[in-house]
Design an enzyme around this catalytic site. Sequence first.
Site, short mmCIF file in Angstrom:
data_model
loop_
_atom_site.label_atom_id
_atom_site.label_comp_id
_atom_site.label_asym_id
_atom_site.label_seq_id
_atom_site.Cartn_x
_atom_site.Cartn_y
_atom_site.Cartn_z
N ASP A 125 54.45 -1.92 119.10
CA ASP A 125 54.94 -1.55 117.99
C ASP A 125 54.83 -2.57 116.79
OD1 ASP A 125 57.04 0.11 116.45
OD2 ASP A 125 58.07 -1.90 116.41
N PHE A 136 59.46 1.80 120.68
CA PHE A 136 59.53 1.74 119.25
C PHE A 136 60.79 0.99 118.91
CE2 PHE A 136 57.38 5.63 120.35
CZ PHE A 136 56.24 5.42 119.17
N CYS A 137 60.74 0.33 117.59
CA CYS A 137 61.74 -0.50 116.86
C CYS A 137 63.13 0.20 116.95
CB CYS A 137 61.30 -0.55 115.45
SG CYS A 137 62.85 -1.25 114.37
N PRO A 138 64.17 -0.43 117.55
CA PRO A 138 64.17 -1.92 117.66
C PRO A 138 64.14 -2.21 119.32
CG PRO A 138 66.25 -1.21 117.48
CD PRO A 138 65.38 0.15 117.39
N GLY A 139 63.49 -1.36 120.12
CA GLY A 139 63.53 -1.49 121.27
C GLY A 139 62.89 -2.79 121.81
#
Lengths: 130, 76
Positions: free
Chosen positions: B40, B13-16
């Site tokens: 995502d 998920f953000c910001p991954g």
Amino acid sequence: MSQNYHIVCLSGTREKLQMAAMFASVAAATGDQVTVFFSMNALPFFIKDSQQVPAVEGQFGELMESEAGVPPFKQLFKSAAELGDAKLLPCSMALDLLQIDGDALDPELGPPTGLTRFLNDAEGGQLLTF
Amino acid sequence: MSEFKTIDARNTFCPGPLMELITYMKQAEVGDMLELLSTDNGTASDVPEWIDKVGHEMISSEKVGDVWHLKVRKLK
């Protein structure tokens, strides 16, 4: 144009630590100057080898705990420092209360910093509190 | 020269995914092309924003099934 962000991280809840870490990592990696000041209940998670798990505030904390793909907040703060030169500064007062010194913290954290220094550095920049 | 280095950031998920891309961008040479795979949806809008702000090139953005394929070129 690059911005100058000063993030004050106080809460020990999962949601706030996560949001502060997301903000710090994205801003720093985009070229903004980022300084994060850790105090109060946010600081103990950065003691070396800490196994402490932040408390969940509500629904989103629970969702983030159940999803394996959510980047851990400590990893995001580390990325902020490594990819974007963010400064991660522990509050000297909080260290005094915990009766530890800066060496007891994770290596990505910078020197213990007092409020006067932090406020001087923050002058003219944006201040965000979590 | 049409070889993309693929970065598989699916199921994070953000910001991954963005941070993964930035990590690889730092290591890449000017002119290198990278393809980020992400499930995502927020990443699909964040990556072009980041590319634009930092000054690289967005080559293409396409969703195939559940997976976004974001192709970029390092310009500096």
